[in-house]
Structure formats: C-alpha cells, structure tokens
Design a protein around this motif. Structure first.
Motif, PDB file in Angstrom:
ATOM      1  N   GLY A  92      36.077  36.036  41.671  1.00 52.67           N
ATOM      2  CA  GLY A  92      36.971  34.974  41.907  1.00 52.67           C
ATOM      3  C   GLY A  92      38.157  35.223  41.347  1.00 52.67           C
ATOM      4  O   GLY A  92      39.110  36.301  41.487  1.00 52.67           O
ATOM      5  N   GLY A  93      38.674  34.337  40.544  1.00 53.52           N
ATOM      6  CA  GLY A  93      39.836  34.428  39.938  1.00 53.52           C
ATOM      7  C   GLY A  93      40.181  35.425  39.028  1.00 53.52           C
ATOM      8  O   GLY A  93      41.178  35.728  38.528  1.00 53.52           O
ATOM      9  N   MET A 121      43.284  37.547  38.256  1.00 57.56           N
ATOM     10  CA  MET A 121      43.793  38.118  36.929  1.00 57.56           C
ATOM     11  C   MET A 121      44.116  39.589  36.923  1.00 57.56           C
ATOM     12  O   MET A 121      45.099  40.169  36.574  1.00 57.56           O
ATOM     13  N   ILE A 122      43.247  40.417  37.718  1.00 59.56           N
ATOM     14  CA  ILE A 122      43.553  41.780  37.755  1.00 59.56           C
ATOM     15  C   ILE A 122      44.655  42.248  38.578  1.00 59.56           C
ATOM     16  O   ILE A 122      45.570  43.067  38.239  1.00 59.56           O
ATOM     17  N   SER A 123      44.685  41.348  39.692  1.00 55.01           N
ATOM     18  CA  SER A 123      45.964  41.562  40.730  1.00 55.01           C
ATOM     19  C   SER A 123      47.165  41.412  39.984  1.00 55.01           C
ATOM     20  O   SER A 123      48.293  41.909  40.683  1.00 55.01           O
ATOM     21  N   GLY A 139      45.466  34.184  46.296  1.00 58.62           N
ATOM     22  CA  GLY A 139      45.404  35.064  47.540  1.00 58.62           C
ATOM     23  C   GLY A 139      46.559  35.961  47.594  1.00 58.62           C
ATOM     24  O   GLY A 139      46.603  37.052  47.968  1.00 58.62           O
ATOM     25  N   PRO A 140      47.963  35.251  47.120  1.00 60.87           N
ATOM     26  CA  PRO A 140      49.200  36.239  47.438  1.00 60.87           C
ATOM     27  C   PRO A 140      49.289  37.435  46.548  1.00 60.87           C
ATOM     28  O   PRO A 140      49.564  38.741  47.002  1.00 60.87           O
ATOM     29  N   TYR A 141      48.698  37.422  45.275  1.00 63.36           N
ATOM     30  CA  TYR A 141      48.736  38.585  44.504  1.00 63.36           C
ATOM     31  C   TYR A 141      47.406  39.478  44.782  1.00 63.36           C
ATOM     32  O   TYR A 141      47.616  40.762  44.781  1.00 63.36           O
ATOM     33  N   VAL A 142      46.329  39.087  45.068  1.00 60.48           N
ATOM     34  CA  VAL A 142      45.388  39.937  46.293  1.00 60.48           C
ATOM     35  C   VAL A 142      45.604  40.907  47.227  1.00 60.48           C
ATOM     36  O   VAL A 142      45.683  42.003  47.222  1.00 60.48           O
ATOM     37  N   LEU A 143      46.217  40.169  48.025  1.00 63.70           N
ATOM     38  CA  LEU A 143      46.865  40.763  49.135  1.00 63.70           C
ATOM     39  C   LEU A 143      48.080  41.688  48.848  1.00 63.70           C
ATOM     40  O   LEU A 143      48.137  42.724  49.529  1.00 63.70           O
ATOM     41  N   ALA A 144      48.953  41.379  47.832  1.00 65.25           N
ATOM     42  CA  ALA A 144      50.090  42.134  47.480  1.00 65.25           C
ATOM     43  C   ALA A 144      49.437  43.670  46.923  1.00 65.25           C
ATOM     44  O   ALA A 144      49.904  44.554  47.179  1.00 65.25           O
ATOM     45  N   ARG A 145      48.320  43.312  46.083  1.00 66.12           N
ATOM     46  CA  ARG A 145      47.660  44.632  45.332  1.00 66.12           C
ATOM     47  C   ARG A 145      46.980  45.279  46.271  1.00 66.12           C
ATOM     48  O   ARG A 145      47.206  46.658  46.347  1.00 66.12           O
ATOM     49  N   MET A 146      46.261  44.684  47.218  1.00 68.38           N
ATOM     50  CA  MET A 146      45.226  45.486  48.253  1.00 68.38           C
ATOM     51  C   MET A 146      45.900  45.809  49.503  1.00 68.38           C
ATOM     52  O   MET A 146      45.505  47.040  50.200  1.00 68.38           O
ATOM     53  N   GLY A 147      46.964  45.097  49.858  1.00 71.05           N
ATOM     54  CA  GLY A 147      47.305  45.309  51.130  1.00 71.05           C
ATOM     55  C   GLY A 147      46.365  44.346  52.178  1.00 71.05           C
ATOM     56  O   GLY A 147      44.961  44.477  51.877  1.00 71.05           O
ATOM     57  N   ALA A 182      57.617  29.711  48.352  1.00 69.60           N
ATOM     58  CA  ALA A 182      57.059  29.268  49.632  1.00 69.60           C
ATOM     59  C   ALA A 182      55.657  29.548  49.709  1.00 69.60           C
ATOM     60  O   ALA A 182      54.596  28.878  50.121  1.00 69.60           O
ATOM     61  N   GLU A 183      55.228  30.644  49.236  1.00 71.54           N
ATOM     62  CA  GLU A 183      53.981  31.203  49.492  1.00 71.54           C
ATOM     63  C   GLU A 183      52.859  30.669  48.309  1.00 71.54           C
ATOM     64  O   GLU A 183      52.029  30.308  48.491  1.00 71.54           O
ATOM     65  N   ILE A 184      53.573  30.432  47.278  1.00 70.94           N
ATOM     66  CA  ILE A 184      52.689  29.739  46.020  1.00 70.94           C
ATOM     67  C   ILE A 184      52.561  28.268  46.508  1.00 70.94           C
ATOM     68  O   ILE A 184      51.299  27.735  46.463  1.00 70.94           O
ATOM     69  N   GLU A 185      53.623  27.548  47.166  1.00 72.74           N
ATOM     70  CA  GLU A 185      53.196  26.120  47.631  1.00 72.74           C
ATOM     71  C   GLU A 185      52.082  26.069  48.627  1.00 72.74           C
ATOM     72  O   GLU A 185      51.269  25.203  48.692  1.00 72.74           O
ATOM     73  N   HIS A 186      52.079  27.083  49.510  1.00 72.80           N
ATOM     74  CA  HIS A 186      51.055  27.287  50.416  1.00 72.80           C
ATOM     75  C   HIS A 186      49.786  27.583  50.010  1.00 72.80           C
ATOM     76  O   HIS A 186      48.897  26.735  50.638  1.00 72.80           O
ATOM     77  N   SER A 187      49.688  28.518  49.135  1.00 70.55           N
ATOM     78  CA  SER A 187      48.444  28.499  48.305  1.00 70.55           C
ATOM     79  C   SER A 187      47.658  27.298  47.594  1.00 70.55           C
ATOM     80  O   SER A 187      46.832  27.003  47.704  1.00 70.55           O
TER      81      SER A 187
END
Length: 261
Positions: free
Chosen positions: A112-113, A117-119, A147-155, A225-230
């Motif tokens: 989970g989180g 943290m890794i991302s 989510g924003p960080y996981v998606l940025a890391r993995m695509g 905007a992305e942070i607020e959406h999350s």
C-alpha cells in the motif's frame, strides 16, 4: 525530537531517514505522517546534506497506512477525514519535492502506502525476497494519494498490472515494473546503496537540487490539481460503506463479503 522516525547523519553529509516503528511494520500513523513531513522540510533546507537515504528498521519496509489510523478516518466527520487525507498527500509531496537526492533502501516488504513511499524516491533498491502489493482494494479502499507517484514511477501501462488487483509481487517483478532500480542479496544491499550515494559527493549541491526540480517540471505533472483530486478520491472512498465493511472485517479477522475462497 521524533518518536516514529529517526535521522542519522554521517560526516560526508549523507543523512539516513529511518522509519522507526518496527513493531508495527512501519505502518504510517498520523504521528509518522507528521514527522516525515517535518523531516522532509528540515533535510531539504539543510545546506550540509548532500543526499538522503530512506530506510526502515525491522523486517518490513512499510506496511502502508496504519489500520487504526484508517479506521479513525472512516469514523471521523467529513472535515477530519479531509484533513487526514491532506496530511498524507502533503507528506508524500514533501518527500517527492525535497531538493535532495532521495535513495530508497528497501530491506523488506512494502504494501500500500509503502509502495507510495518507494515511488517518491529518486531511486530505490531492494533486497531479494522483499514483497510488494497495492493492497488497498482488498479492504474496499483505493491507492489514492499515492496514486500520482506510483503512476509517475511505473507509467500507466505497467501500473495497471498491479494497481487494482491487490496482487503480491516480488522484487524481480518490481524491477520490471520500474518501481525498483535493482534488487540484490540482503548482504549486498548496503554496498548497492553506497554505490548510489557516492556520485553525489562529486556534484554541486545547488545544481543537483535544480536538476531535480527540472526533472519534476518536465515529468508527469503532480501539482495542486492532481494532489487535490487524489485527496477527494480518498475521502469519497472513506465515506463509502464498502471501506467501512472492509476495515471492520479486517479487525474482526473475518472475510469481507467480496472475498471468495
């Protein structure tokens, strides 16, 4: 100064930020979230720090959100829930934007989180045998603020292989998903982390910070905007009956209604 984390610093200016709740598998409590935010700001402003290693005490790297904390969010009123989601989101933002190289030393499991943290690390290296999963959907939750960080890391393409299923995967697959840069035998982990640290001792600190800011500016947008959406996505899930049932089933050591087998 801190109760859930600790910071060690060597004479080269390399700081190690330790998650220090090993008895709770370093799960992210409200106190830890607050202390990590403070640490990110402090380390980012310290001109003597050349790089930061994110590490964890005990067998687990990070089990994700503390379930007691999540239960409290579900039972709280709407403003309190939103404040809790925002605190988590801004902690991740602070680590992601910290103007120092952040190197993840992943010695154990991350769920989970913990994957979030890794991302936010610039590079993360794990020990063979570490396991990973985005487990939120098992509890009726979603990986929202991470989510924003996981998606940025993995695509998006790779992230969707593990983002919704709650499936556990190993360090080798984590490398293929771009979550990790590499995986090593546990006894070789510290040498691998040192190899990532040493190049920064020959770089200009301000230039490194500026280069990181540029990379963030040119990379996938993770702004207000992305942070607020999350945040809103997480609050909406916390307010849903499915999440309440999933958390209650966990504490009762019962299967949630959607689990088969």
């Amino acid at each position: 100064m801190f109760e859930t984390i600790r910071i060690a610093r060597d004479d080269r200016g390399i700081a190690t930020l330790w998650l220090a709740r090993p008895e709770k598998h370093n799960a992210l409590s409200a106190a830890m979230i607050d202390e990590l935010t403070q640490a990110a700001v402090h380390l980012g402003q310290d001109a003597g720090i050349r790089a930061v290693i994110l590490a964890a005490e005990g067998q687990s790297f990070c089990a994700g959100g503390d379930l007691g904390w999540m239960r409290a969010q579900i039972e709280a009123d709407a403003p309190t829930r939103r404040a809790g989601a925002r605190a988590l989101a801004m902690m991740l933002h602070a680590l992601n934007e910290m103007p120092k190289p952040l190197i993840g030393r992943v010695q154990g499991n991350a769920f989970g989180g913990g994957v979030g943290m890794i991302s936010v690390c610039d590079v993360a290296i794990a020990a063979h045998g570490a396991r990973f999963a985005l487990t939120e959907t098992r509890l009726g939750l979603i990986p929202a603020t991470i989510g924003p960080y996981v998606l940025a890391r993995m695509g998006e393409n790779k992230a969707r292989r593990v983002f919704m299923s709650g499936r556990v995967f190993g360090s080798e697959e984590a490398v293929s998903l771009n979550l990790l840069a590499a995986s090593h035998e546990p006894g070789a982990l510290d040498a691998a982390i040192e190899a990532e640290v040493v190049p920064y001792l020959s770089t200009a600190p301000k230039a490194v910070g500026a280069a990181k800011r540029l990379a963030r500016r040119l990379g996938p947008p993770i702004g207000a905007a992305e942070i607020e959406h999350s945040i809103e996505a997480l609050v909406a899930v916390w307010e849903d009956d499915e999440a309440r049932h999933g958390i209650e089933a966990f504490f009762a050591k019962e299967k949630p209604r959607w689990q088969q087998g």
